[in-house]
Design a protein around this motif. Structure first.
Motif, PDB file in Angstrom:
ATOM      1  N   LYS A 145       0.824  -1.050  -0.009  1.00  0.00           N
ATOM      2  CA  LYS A 145      -0.167  -0.037  -0.188  1.00  0.00           C
ATOM      3  C   LYS A 145       0.798   1.221  -0.071  1.00  0.00           C
ATOM      4  N   CYS A 146       0.872   1.862  -1.251  1.00  0.00           N
ATOM      5  CA  CYS A 146       1.980   3.107  -1.293  1.00  0.00           C
ATOM      6  C   CYS A 146       0.855   4.235  -1.814  1.00  0.00           C
ATOM      7  N   CYS A 147       1.018   5.381  -1.117  1.00  0.00           N
ATOM      8  CA  CYS A 147      -0.209   6.224  -1.220  1.00  0.00           C
ATOM      9  C   CYS A 147       0.487   7.671  -1.850  1.00  0.00           C
ATOM     10  N   THR A 148      -0.236   8.460  -2.601  1.00  0.00           N
ATOM     11  CA  THR A 148       0.499   9.807  -2.712  1.00  0.00           C
ATOM     12  C   THR A 148       0.657  10.593  -1.456  1.00  0.00           C
ATOM     13  N   SER A 149       0.012  10.487  -0.581  1.00  0.00           N
ATOM     14  CA  SER A 149       0.062  11.262   0.746  1.00  0.00           C
ATOM     15  C   SER A 149       1.151  10.673   1.534  1.00  0.00           C
ATOM     16  N   ASP A 150       1.817   9.625   1.030  1.00  0.00           N
ATOM     17  CA  ASP A 150       3.114   9.036   1.865  1.00  0.00           C
ATOM     18  C   ASP A 150       4.382   9.843   1.311  1.00  0.00           C
ATOM     19  N   LEU A 151       4.162  10.794   0.194  1.00  0.00           N
ATOM     20  CA  LEU A 151       5.363  11.228  -0.513  1.00  0.00           C
ATOM     21  C   LEU A 151       5.317  12.693  -0.683  1.00  0.00           C
ATOM     22  N   GLU A 154      -8.007   8.178   1.254  1.00  0.00           N
ATOM     23  CA  GLU A 154      -7.749   6.833   1.851  1.00  0.00           C
ATOM     24  C   GLU A 154      -7.151   6.982   3.310  1.00  0.00           C
ATOM     25  N   VAL A 155      -6.915   7.995   3.741  1.00  0.00           N
ATOM     26  CA  VAL A 155      -6.237   8.491   5.009  1.00  0.00           C
ATOM     27  C   VAL A 155      -7.469   9.265   5.784  1.00  0.00           C
ATOM     28  N   PRO A 156      -7.087   9.095   7.213  1.00  0.00           N
ATOM     29  CA  PRO A 156      -8.294  10.128   7.995  1.00  0.00           C
ATOM     30  C   PRO A 156      -8.288  11.666   7.548  1.00  0.00           C
ATOM     31  N   MET A 157      -9.344  12.002   7.633  1.00  0.00           N
ATOM     32  CA  MET A 157      -9.305  13.596   7.181  1.00  0.00           C
ATOM     33  C   MET A 157     -10.019  14.176   8.706  1.00  0.00           C
ATOM     34  N   PRO A 158      -9.600  15.470   8.826  1.00  0.00           N
ATOM     35  CA  PRO A 158      -8.658  16.209   8.105  1.00  0.00           C
ATOM     36  C   PRO A 158      -7.006  15.468   8.238  1.00  0.00           C
ATOM     37  N   PHE A 159      -6.643  15.620   7.208  1.00  0.00           N
ATOM     38  CA  PHE A 159      -5.458  15.268   6.758  1.00  0.00           C
ATOM     39  C   PHE A 159      -4.221  15.955   7.786  1.00  0.00           C
ATOM     40  N   GLU A 160      -3.366  14.946   8.697  1.00  0.00           N
ATOM     41  CA  GLU A 160      -2.531  15.693   9.533  1.00  0.00           C
ATOM     42  C   GLU A 160      -3.176  16.640  10.536  1.00  0.00           C
ATOM     43  N   GLY A 161      -4.484  16.529  10.782  1.00  0.00           N
ATOM     44  CA  GLY A 161      -5.233  17.445  11.658  1.00  0.00           C
ATOM     45  C   GLY A 161      -5.664  18.845  11.074  1.00  0.00           C
ATOM     46  N   ARG A 162      -5.306  19.153   9.825  1.00  0.00           N
ATOM     47  CA  ARG A 162      -5.512  20.397   9.317  1.00  0.00           C
ATOM     48  C   ARG A 162      -6.243  20.460   8.104  1.00  0.00           C
TER      49      ARG A 162
END
Length: 414
Positions: A151-157, A225-233
């Motif tokens: 599982k490799c996501c755009t939000s990982d990079l 595919e990640v919790p929102m808000p992303f990184e809390g913001r």
């Protein structure tokens, strides 16, 4: 093994792309280069009036808004790449799609899903980037039946890291025990011929390219595919607004943009916050996969109903091909879903033609409601004819836009 027709098509597009030169030469109503595939499909149709009519259609052919490029031209080119978009433009697609995902540093890029980099790029072969994946490669284990996965996501990079990746044809061998084997999963009816020089694009680069081509845009806001808000913001509303802002910053006329989402809340947000863009927003209908009770022939299973969607301000509804049709007396006919959508005044767009590979076994997901009468590649055009003439769709997404461009020209559609 590739069929002779597919091999010939791939070769012809390779030459066509090499001669492309300035992409700006393509424009609405301008010439389109179709290659042999549409004519191959005509040859594979059942004998009858439609086949006779299409067989007599010789061109010249021009760009049509009815022909919507689905992820570029992924029947032969890696999806969401510059080369795929240019190929689609040369085949006469009047509208280009970019699925939108965000990077770790909140930049928008064209990817079908936020977490598909392990099947659409070379990230797993790049240890320095693979180490950043949400979940690293796990080999198949024949003893336990475990399938290979990652599982490799755009939000990982970061954006810079994303842009350093090399695209590949979407696919993975889930029986593989090595990274190399896992990455070697291109379906036999596609090709890796154009992978080496393919180029990933950001949303801004896509806007610049499509604008230079004089074509229209349909960006799809992908579900995070990640919790929102992303990184809390970074909220869902921030995400939806950022998409629109990049068109405003580029000076794009809202009438040339068809923002789309499977999330009704995104469409409602655009209608309220950006009405000029929201007026053409497209609600992508994925309720067949979200609700086990959904039945395209039973209105009581549709929540919300067609009229409720219209009352919310939705103007355009886009379901998968199969929802719009059914089989009756050995023929393809409009479904109750299609009939009720038209009664509610909803415009319809269908997805995605040319995504099923050979149709000899019924066409899979996209043809499930007419599987019993689908047995040849020429049925692609038979379905398209019902969508256009009996249902009145305003456009059709295709993995190979030459097919939809050909039909639209032959039937004198916009």
């Amino acid at each position: 093994m590739k069929t002779p027709a597919i091999a010939l098509l791939a070769a012809s597009l390779g030459v066509s792309l090499a001669l492309a030169g300035s992409a700006a030469a393509q424009a609405p109503g301008g010439p389109a280069e179709l290659g042999p595939r549409p004519f191959y499909l005509v040859d594979q149709m059942e004998d009858g009036p439609l086949k006779q009519q299409l067989a007599q259609c010789k061109g010249p052919f021009s760009t049509k808004n009815f022909s919507i490029s689905h992820r570029g031209a992924p029947l032969q080119f890696p999806e969401h790449t510059r080369e795929g978009y240019v190929a689609a433009a040369r085949m006469g697609a009047g509208v280009m799609e970019c699925d939108i995902a965000f990077t770790k540093d909140l930049q928008l890029v064209c990817r079908h899903a936020q977490c598909d980099l392990h099947t659409t790029t070379d990230i797993l072969a790049r240890p320095e980037l693979a180490s950043k994946c949400s979940r690293g490669f796990e080999p198949a284990d024949p003893a336990t039946g475990r399938k290979a996965s990652a599982k490799c996501c755009t939000s990982d990079l970061t954006l810079a890291e994303f842009k350093s990746l090399h695209p590949k044809m979407d696919g993975a061998d889930t029986n593989a025990t090595t990274v190399e084997g896992y990455m070697n999963g291109t379906p036999s009816w596609r090709t890796d011929l154009y992978v080496d020089r393919a180029t990933l694009v950001t949303h801004k680069e896509y806007i610049e390219l499509v604008k230079s081509l004089g074509l229209k845009f349909t960006p799809e806001l992908k579900g995070p595919e990640v919790p929102m808000p992303f990184e809390g913001r970074y909220t869902q509303e921030d995400y939806a607004q950022q998409l629109i802002n990049e068109y405003k910053e580029a000076g794009v006329d809202p009438k040339d943009v068809y923002p789309q989402s499977f999330h009704l809340g995104d469409v409602e947000y655009w209608l309220k916050a950006e009405p000029a863009f929201g007026a053409q927003a497209v609600f992508l209908d994925g309720r067949d996969e979200e609700d086990k009770a959904f039945d395209n022939m039973k209105p009581e299973t549709w929540k919300p109903s067609m009229q409720e969607l219209a009352d919310k301000g939705v103007k355009i509804l886009a379901p998968p091909l199969w929802m719009l049709v059914t089989a009756k007396d050995g023929k393809i006919v409009p479904s109750v879903y299609a009939q009720e959508a038209k009664k509610a005044g909803l415009g319809l767009i269908a997805w995605s033609l040319e995504r099923s590979g050979p149709l000899t076994s019924g066409g899979g997901y996209y043809y499930q409601s007419i599987k019993s009468i689908t047995d040849r590649d020429g049925d692609t055009l038979a379905l398209l004819d019902v969508l256009a003439k009996q249902i009145g769709v305003i456009g059709v997404f295709s993995d190979w836009p030459a097919t939809t461009t050909f039909y639209a020209n032959c039937m004198k559609l916009d």
